[in-house]
Design an enzyme around this catalytic site. Structure first.
Site, PDB file in Angstrom:
ATOM      1  N   GLU A  34      -4.370   1.920  -7.255  1.00 25.84           N
ATOM      2  CA  GLU A  34      -4.654   3.039  -6.363  1.00 25.84           C
ATOM      3  C   GLU A  34      -3.677   4.168  -6.662  1.00 25.84           C
ATOM      4  OE1 GLU A  34      -6.566   1.527  -2.325  1.00 25.84           O
ATOM      5  OE2 GLU A  34      -4.431   1.122  -2.380  1.00 25.84           O
TER       6      GLU A  34
ATOM      7  N   HIS B  46       0.834  -1.194   0.000  1.00 25.90           N
ATOM      8  CA  HIS B  46       0.000   0.000   0.000  1.00 25.90           C
ATOM      9  C   HIS B  46       0.874   1.252   0.000  1.00 25.90           C
ATOM     10  CE1 HIS B  46      -2.802   3.111   1.372  1.00 25.90           C
ATOM     11  NE2 HIS B  46      -3.747   2.347   0.851  1.00 25.90           N
TER      12      HIS B  46
END
Length: 258
Positions: A168, A100
């Site tokens: 993302e 992430h």
């Protein structure tokens, strides 16, 4: 693949009791959702490490998968503070979020580290949720090139197995709005093509995260395989709305396949 994938990461927004209450509410909405129950929509929840046992209990006997927000790149041993893939698999964790943007930025995680974590996860039968995305805002074509390159680095040396690629764009995480629809579609299609060209990644999917919420999946249609939700899923009714959209997308794919 007709199945649509929807995931939620709770990050560390919830304390333990609030998480338990959220699980209880989501069980009544998502776990019994017809598309989730039928397998047309694959749904996973990623709480904090300490909340994983409570999530496993709450979703026991349902199709809902429980994941971890990270995983150690190391095998069991003298690695104080780490949580190994083998232990996560032992208790029933099915997916693990890897790479992430916050882990990369705050904890200096590299593409090499992400690849090592994806490797140990797959070795233990855990599906990596591999987060990919450009840091600075680029035009769609440049973003597609950058993310495909990043994907290759994050899968370098990783054993055979499917992954969930969560596109993302870093500049869209926490923003008021997601990336523009056409930008998302250009990048996700490029990522899909890269995965399709690699026989080792059969069964992989590409989902979008980054300020994703209700309405987005309907607009994106078949250019994505689902959504990765954050704060917009804190309200279970919003999550249920996204699952309805995922169900509609899955049905449209089945009709096309037929």
């Amino acid at each position: 693949m007709s199945q649509v994938t929807v995931g939620v990461s709770l990050k560390t927004y919830f304390g333990h009791e609030r998480a338990r209450a959220w699980f209880a509410d989501v069980v009544q909405r998502a776990a019994v959702h017809p598309a989730v129950a039928a397998g047309d929509v694959r749904f996973f929840v990623i709480p904090t490490y300490l909340q994983i046992p409570a999530a496993l209990d709450a979703f026991d006997g349902t199709p809902v998968l429980v994941g971890a927000q990270d995983v150690s790149e190391f095998e069991p041993g003298a690695y104080t503070g780490e949580v190994t893939a083998s232990e996560l698999a032992e208790i029933g964790v099915a997916v693990a979020e890897i790479g992430h943007a916050e882990r990369r930025r705050l904890f200096d995680e590299t593409d090499t580290v992400a690849a090592a974590k994806a490797s140990v996860a797959l070795t233990q039968g855990i599906t990596p949720v591999l987060c990919i995305g450009e840091v600075e805002r680029l035009d769609a074509a440049a973003a597609a090139l950058a993310t495909v390159k990043q994907l290759a680095a994050n899968l370098s040396g990783v054993p055979v197995g499917p992954v969930i690629v969560a596109y993302e764009p870093v500049w869209a995480i926490g923003a008021a709005e997601p990336a523009p629809d056409d930008h998302i579609a250009t990048v996700t299609r490029a990522l899909r093509a890269a995965l399709a060209a690699d026989p080792a990644r059969a069964g992989s999917v590409v989902i979008y995260g980054g300020s994703a919420g209700p309405g987005l999946l309907t607009r994106l249609g078949d250019s994505v395989d689902g959504l990765f939700l954050g704060r917009f899923a804190h309200e279970p009714s919003a999550l249920a709305a996204v699952l309805d959209e995922a169900s509609a997308l899955a049905s449209s794919r089945i009709d096309v396949d037929a």
